[in-house]
Design an enzyme around this catalytic site. Structure first.
Site, PDB file in Angstrom:
ATOM      1  N   LEU A 198       0.736  -1.092   0.000  1.00 20.51           N
ATOM      2  CA  LEU A 198       0.073   0.061  -0.070  1.00 20.51           C
ATOM      3  C   LEU A 198       0.797   1.300  -0.123  1.00 20.51           C
ATOM      4  O   LEU A 198       2.012   1.221   0.657  1.00 20.51           O
ATOM      5  CB  LEU A 198      -0.839  -0.084   1.157  1.00 20.51           C
ATOM      6  CG  LEU A 198      -1.805  -1.191   1.404  1.00 20.51           C
ATOM      7  CD1 LEU A 198      -2.756  -1.093   2.750  1.00 20.51           C
ATOM      8  CD2 LEU A 198      -2.728  -1.316   0.082  1.00 20.51           C
ATOM      9  N   HIS A 218      -3.611   4.255  -2.492  1.00 19.72           N
ATOM     10  CA  HIS A 218      -4.490   3.257  -1.848  1.00 19.72           C
ATOM     11  C   HIS A 218      -5.139   3.942  -0.523  1.00 19.72           C
ATOM     12  O   HIS A 218      -6.443   3.537  -0.493  1.00 19.72           O
ATOM     13  CB  HIS A 218      -3.832   2.105  -1.523  1.00 19.72           C
ATOM     14  CG  HIS A 218      -3.225   1.257  -2.622  1.00 19.72           C
ATOM     15  ND1 HIS A 218      -1.702   0.926  -2.539  1.00 19.72           N
ATOM     16  CD2 HIS A 218      -3.288   0.387  -3.778  1.00 19.72           C
ATOM     17  CE1 HIS A 218      -1.358   0.381  -3.779  1.00 19.72           C
ATOM     18  NE2 HIS A 218      -2.360  -0.185  -4.289  1.00 19.72           N
ATOM     19  N   GLN A 254      -4.337 -11.806 -13.958  1.00 20.75           N
ATOM     20  CA  GLN A 254      -4.400 -10.516 -14.625  1.00 20.75           C
ATOM     21  C   GLN A 254      -2.745 -10.333 -15.135  1.00 20.75           C
ATOM     22  O   GLN A 254      -2.722  -9.375 -15.925  1.00 20.75           O
ATOM     23  CB  GLN A 254      -4.795  -9.379 -13.749  1.00 20.75           C
ATOM     24  CG  GLN A 254      -3.937  -9.036 -12.732  1.00 20.75           C
ATOM     25  CD  GLN A 254      -4.762  -7.994 -11.929  1.00 20.75           C
ATOM     26  OE1 GLN A 254      -5.841  -8.213 -11.218  1.00 20.75           O
ATOM     27  NE2 GLN A 254      -4.282  -6.826 -11.922  1.00 20.75           N
ATOM     28  N   GLY A 296      -8.772   3.959  -8.281  1.00 20.76           N
ATOM     29  CA  GLY A 296      -8.055   5.246  -8.812  1.00 20.76           C
ATOM     30  C   GLY A 296      -8.227   5.408 -10.169  1.00 20.76           C
ATOM     31  O   GLY A 296      -8.249   4.386 -11.141  1.00 20.76           O
ATOM     32  N   GLN A 342      -8.679   0.843 -16.794  1.00 16.86           N
ATOM     33  CA  GLN A 342      -9.382  -0.372 -15.783  1.00 16.86           C
ATOM     34  C   GLN A 342     -10.857   0.098 -15.248  1.00 16.86           C
ATOM     35  O   GLN A 342     -11.718  -0.506 -14.966  1.00 16.86           O
ATOM     36  CB  GLN A 342      -8.374  -0.591 -14.692  1.00 16.86           C
ATOM     37  CG  GLN A 342      -8.865  -1.336 -13.359  1.00 16.86           C
ATOM     38  CD  GLN A 342      -7.979  -1.955 -12.333  1.00 16.86           C
ATOM     39  OE1 GLN A 342      -6.945  -2.481 -12.659  1.00 16.86           O
ATOM     40  NE2 GLN A 342      -7.922  -1.045 -11.330  1.00 16.86           N
ATOM     41  N   VAL A 398      -3.063   9.985  -7.003  1.00 20.79           N
ATOM     42  CA  VAL A 398      -2.168  10.721  -5.903  1.00 20.79           C
ATOM     43  C   VAL A 398      -0.777  10.417  -6.399  1.00 20.79           C
ATOM     44  O   VAL A 398      -0.206   9.400  -7.113  1.00 20.79           O
ATOM     45  CB  VAL A 398      -2.443   9.775  -4.732  1.00 20.79           C
ATOM     46  CG1 VAL A 398      -1.384  10.399  -3.649  1.00 20.79           C
ATOM     47  CG2 VAL A 398      -3.852  10.076  -4.165  1.00 20.79           C
ATOM     48  N   SER A 428       2.631   4.302  -7.325  1.00 19.06           N
ATOM     49  CA  SER A 428       2.602   2.805  -7.615  1.00 19.06           C
ATOM     50  C   SER A 428       3.359   2.002  -6.793  1.00 19.06           C
ATOM     51  O   SER A 428       4.425   2.109  -6.512  1.00 19.06           O
ATOM     52  CB  SER A 428       2.826   2.793  -9.215  1.00 19.06           C
ATOM     53  OG  SER A 428       2.887   1.482  -9.327  1.00 19.06           O
ATOM     54  N   SER A 429       2.591   0.775  -6.639  1.00 18.68           N
ATOM     55  CA  SER A 429       3.370  -0.167  -5.963  1.00 18.68           C
ATOM     56  C   SER A 429       4.699  -0.675  -6.577  1.00 18.68           C
ATOM     57  O   SER A 429       5.800  -0.846  -5.901  1.00 18.68           O
ATOM     58  CB  SER A 429       2.747  -1.646  -5.556  1.00 18.68           C
ATOM     59  OG  SER A 429       1.403  -1.246  -5.054  1.00 18.68           O
ATOM     60  N   ARG A 430       4.804  -0.659  -7.888  1.00 19.82           N
ATOM     61  CA  ARG A 430       5.906  -0.748  -8.610  1.00 19.82           C
ATOM     62  C   ARG A 430       7.015   0.160  -8.524  1.00 19.82           C
ATOM     63  O   ARG A 430       7.995  -0.294  -9.083  1.00 19.82           O
ATOM     64  CB  ARG A 430       5.482  -1.289 -10.003  1.00 19.82           C
ATOM     65  CG  ARG A 430       4.768  -2.221 -10.441  1.00 19.82           C
ATOM     66  CD  ARG A 430       4.359  -2.456 -12.041  1.00 19.82           C
ATOM     67  NE  ARG A 430       3.828  -3.821 -12.001  1.00 19.82           N
ATOM     68  CZ  ARG A 430       2.674  -4.104 -12.434  1.00 19.82           C
ATOM     69  NH1 ARG A 430       1.638  -3.066 -12.195  1.00 19.82           N
ATOM     70  NH2 ARG A 430       1.831  -5.273 -12.622  1.00 19.82           N
TER      71      ARG A 430
END
Ligand code: AMP
Length: 286
Positions: free
Chosen positions: A33, A37, A61, A147, A153, A176, A185-187
């Site tokens: 997170l 998120h 996915q 988001g 998506q 954000v 981004s988590s990435r």
């Protein structure tokens, strides 16, 4: 906050909450997170009696050769952040319970998934819509928050919810960003320091596009060319797509109008980043 892993238990708890007349607000995520998120959790907190946050790195996915195995995961860190932001239930199902042996059912949204990330990641949206539909059936939310960073998506999930008469409201929330403008981004944790610097080209390219439109440019090709030129200055950046599309239909916009959205997907090193901006908002109403 309670952590619930069992699918049947989660569904039962949500059913009981609904029967008591409680409003369920839902935030589906893949975890690791960040503030993006948490902004969704806070929005859910403001609207729901019960806030359910799901964390599930959904294998269906991810395509072959994509980053399913290296996707960042840290449930205890996430649980603390989710609790602080106001989640009541953290739903973290196991893959073998979401997709048990013999699993054979899929949700496929046609048309909207043919372009952009759908074109570069075949099967990706089939995995997304299937898991989101399953999560909706388990959590039975009144409202679900997504988001707009994942712009396509969100459009696909809205389409699915309307088409399948899902009894809930889908709510889109703003992107954000980090203080320097990079979309959270988590990435992003997978970027090396050098790549992290170069990743800023997405936001800067959006700034260039915005300035052009504010100055009166209405030809999409000119704006796309300027965006591409900025990104191509970075040695580690490889463009997947730069497109300007209609916000609802995602069809290519040739002449910029109020519906136009700029959408970018760029690989920086091995990390694929996406971003977007509603350029149409820069065009005064006529
Ligand atoms: P993910 O964990 O990447 O699947 O994202 C879960 C939800 O958080 C999706 O609805 C995303 O669109 C949303 N989200 C991810 N990053 C951001 C961000 N920077 N700003 C706002 N929402 C985001």
């Amino acid at each position: 906050m309670e952590i619930i892993e069992d699918v049947a238990q989660m569904q039962q708890r949500c059913l009981e909450a609904r029967q008591k007349g409680l409003r369920i607000a839902f935030v589906p995520t893949m975890g690791y997170l960040h503030e993006g998120h948490l902004s969704l959790v806070r929005a859910a907190r403001a609207e729901g009696d019960i806030v359910v946050l799901s964390i599930f790195v959904n294998p269906t996915q991810f395509g072959a050769g994509e980053d399913f195995d290296s996707y960042p995961r840290d449930l205890s860190r996430d649980a603390e952040m989710a609790r602080t932001a106001g989640a009541n239930w953290l739903f973290a199902p196991r893959a073998k319970d979401m997709y048990p042996a013999g699993y054979a059912s899929w949700v496929d949204v046609e048309g909207l998934t043919d372009t952009l990330c759908g074109a570069s990641r075949p099967g990706h949206f089939r995995g997304v819509t299937t898991v989101v539909c399953k999560l909706f059936n388990i959590v039975q939310p009144h409202v679900a928050f997504f988001g707009s960073k994942d712009f396509q998506q969100l459009a696909v999930i809205r389409r699915m919810s309307v088409d399948l008469n899902l009894p809930l409201e889908v709510r889109g929330m703003p992107i954000v960003r980090e203080p320097d403008g990079l979309a959270m981004s988590s990435r992003n944790v997978n970027l090396s320091p050098a790549e992290r610097g170069q990743a800023l080209c997405l936001y800067e390219a959006i700034g260039i596009a915005t300035a052009l439109v504010r100055a009166g440019e209405r030809d999409s090709r000119t704006v796309i060319e300027a965006v591409r030129r900025r990104i191509e200055q970075e040695p580690e950046a490889a463009i997947d797509y730069v497109q300007i599309c209609h916000a609802q239909t995602l069809a290519d916009c040739h002449a910029l109008d109020r519906h136009a959205v700029l959408l970018l997907a760029v690989r920086v090193g091995t990390t694929r980043l996406i971003d977007n901006h509603h350029l149409g908002e820069e065009i005064p109403e006529s």
